[in-house]
Design a protein around this motif. Sequence first.
Motif, PDB file in Angstrom:
ATOM      1  N   UNK A  76       2.383  33.875 -33.182  1.00 41.91           N
ATOM      2  CA  UNK A  76       3.451  32.964 -33.600  1.00 41.91           C
ATOM      3  C   UNK A  76       4.785  33.624 -33.268  1.00 41.91           C
ATOM      4  N   UNK A  77       5.502  33.038 -32.324  1.00 43.00           N
ATOM      5  CA  UNK A  77       6.786  33.598 -31.892  1.00 43.00           C
ATOM      6  C   UNK A  77       7.866  33.250 -32.911  1.00 43.00           C
ATOM      7  N   UNK A  78       8.617  34.244 -33.328  1.00 38.51           N
ATOM      8  CA  UNK A  78       9.662  34.036 -34.332  1.00 38.51           C
ATOM      9  C   UNK A  78      10.899  33.415 -33.692  1.00 38.51           C
ATOM     10  N   UNK A  79      11.306  32.246 -34.199  1.00 36.85           N
ATOM     11  CA  UNK A  79      12.536  31.593 -33.748  1.00 36.85           C
ATOM     12  C   UNK A  79      12.611  31.548 -32.222  1.00 36.85           C
ATOM     13  N   UNK A  80      11.549  31.052 -31.617  1.00 37.48           N
ATOM     14  CA  UNK A  80      11.403  31.107 -30.162  1.00 37.48           C
ATOM     15  C   UNK A  80      12.620  30.560 -29.417  1.00 37.48           C
ATOM     16  N   UNK A  81      13.025  29.333 -29.738  1.00 33.79           N
ATOM     17  CA  UNK A  81      14.125  28.717 -29.009  1.00 33.79           C
ATOM     18  C   UNK A  81      15.466  29.372 -29.340  1.00 33.79           C
ATOM     19  N   UNK A 135      16.806  19.458 -27.970  1.00 32.43           N
ATOM     20  CA  UNK A 135      17.176  19.126 -26.601  1.00 32.43           C
ATOM     21  C   UNK A 135      15.946  18.844 -25.746  1.00 32.43           C
ATOM     22  N   UNK A 136      16.038  17.878 -24.838  1.00 32.20           N
ATOM     23  CA  UNK A 136      14.897  17.519 -23.997  1.00 32.20           C
ATOM     24  C   UNK A 136      14.516  18.625 -23.033  1.00 32.20           C
ATOM     25  N   UNK A 137      15.502  19.369 -22.544  1.00 27.73           N
ATOM     26  CA  UNK A 137      15.208  20.387 -21.534  1.00 27.73           C
ATOM     27  C   UNK A 137      14.870  21.742 -22.157  1.00 27.73           C
ATOM     28  N   UNK A 138      15.076  21.902 -23.453  1.00 24.32           N
ATOM     29  CA  UNK A 138      14.898  23.208 -24.084  1.00 24.32           C
ATOM     30  C   UNK A 138      13.479  23.752 -23.985  1.00 24.32           C
ATOM     31  N   UNK A 139      12.426  22.953 -24.256  1.00 23.47           N
ATOM     32  CA  UNK A 139      11.067  23.499 -24.138  1.00 23.47           C
ATOM     33  C   UNK A 139      10.741  23.990 -22.729  1.00 23.47           C
ATOM     34  N   UNK A 140      11.201  23.260 -21.713  1.00 18.62           N
ATOM     35  CA  UNK A 140      10.937  23.673 -20.335  1.00 18.62           C
ATOM     36  C   UNK A 140      11.698  24.955 -20.017  1.00 18.62           C
ATOM     37  N   UNK A 141      12.948  25.065 -20.484  1.00 16.90           N
ATOM     38  CA  UNK A 141      13.717  26.288 -20.257  1.00 16.90           C
ATOM     39  C   UNK A 141      13.038  27.473 -20.929  1.00 16.90           C
ATOM     40  N   UNK A 142      12.481  27.266 -22.112  1.00 19.85           N
ATOM     41  CA  UNK A 142      11.779  28.362 -22.782  1.00 19.85           C
ATOM     42  C   UNK A 142      10.550  28.773 -21.971  1.00 19.85           C
ATOM     43  N   UNK A 143       9.810  27.809 -21.455  1.00 22.98           N
ATOM     44  CA  UNK A 143       8.638  28.131 -20.637  1.00 22.98           C
ATOM     45  C   UNK A 143       9.036  28.957 -19.418  1.00 22.98           C
ATOM     46  N   UNK A 144      10.154  28.613 -18.793  1.00 28.01           N
ATOM     47  CA  UNK A 144      10.633  29.373 -17.643  1.00 28.01           C
ATOM     48  C   UNK A 144      11.092  30.765 -18.052  1.00 28.01           C
ATOM     49  N   UNK A 145      11.635  30.873 -19.257  1.00 30.82           N
ATOM     50  CA  UNK A 145      12.114  32.157 -19.763  1.00 30.82           C
ATOM     51  C   UNK A 145      10.966  33.154 -19.922  1.00 30.82           C
ATOM     52  N   UNK A 146       9.795  32.689 -20.334  1.00 27.73           N
ATOM     53  CA  UNK A 146       8.643  33.581 -20.551  1.00 27.73           C
ATOM     54  C   UNK A 146       7.663  33.513 -19.382  1.00 27.73           C
ATOM     55  N   UNK A 147       8.122  33.024 -18.249  1.00 25.38           N
ATOM     56  CA  UNK A 147       7.235  32.766 -17.124  1.00 25.38           C
ATOM     57  C   UNK A 147       6.680  34.046 -16.495  1.00 25.38           C
ATOM     58  N   UNK A 148       7.378  35.174 -16.664  1.00 28.02           N
ATOM     59  CA  UNK A 148       6.895  36.427 -16.076  1.00 28.02           C
ATOM     60  C   UNK A 148       6.204  37.304 -17.113  1.00 28.02           C
ATOM     61  N   UNK A 149       5.556  36.666 -18.067  1.00 30.91           N
ATOM     62  CA  UNK A 149       4.759  37.382 -19.057  1.00 30.91           C
ATOM     63  C   UNK A 149       3.725  38.253 -18.337  1.00 30.91           C
TER      64      UNK A 149
END
Length: 221
Positions: A76-81, A135-149
Amino acid sequence: MPSSYRPISLLDTIGKLFEKILLTRILHVVNERGLKLDEQFGFRPRHSTLLQLARLVERLTRNFGEKRLTGVVFLDVAKAFDTVWIDDLLYKLLDFPSYMVHTISTYLRDRTFVATFQTVTSSRRGMRAGVTRGGLISPVLYCLYVNNMPQPSHHVKLALYADDTAIIAMSRKPTPLFSYLESYLNDLQRWLNERRIAIYVSKSTVIIFACAGGASSSPDQ
């Protein structure tokens, strides 16, 4: 408790329409250039939460049939966005057209907020991190942010849906199973620290799945 409250972005109709158009452009670039992890099912065509769950169940069933143990860590990620490091996010968008990077940058930077309780309103404060909740784009931006996991080893798999993360390890014996999970979690912890992402330890859990007959005594891991 005050820590349970999160800021919500309230956009007018024009703002919501603009976000919808921008989201379409972002998803087009993401899908065209394959910028998401294969394990990430969030906000991808024909990649629903049910399909990700079915993928996990299929892997568990296969391991049962092969007499393998399966260990799954649900994080469970804390305060992800709220904790997205904006500069790092924009750096990861360098494959996007420059006008889109500039638009997203102006959308995220120099935002302010106020808090209201009954008849009292706070002074206006600046927001130095995070993508807007609601925001509509926020979930996608978060996915891109963690894309190099970090990519896992052969014995460890990932199952992701936006900020929901499951780490899956498999082995015929408990000792290597725990070793695989511990090794990947150590790598992941270093990566999370570099990006200022925290995990709710109390809300995360580990489950070990084993078939009724127990693990095989075979030395093969």
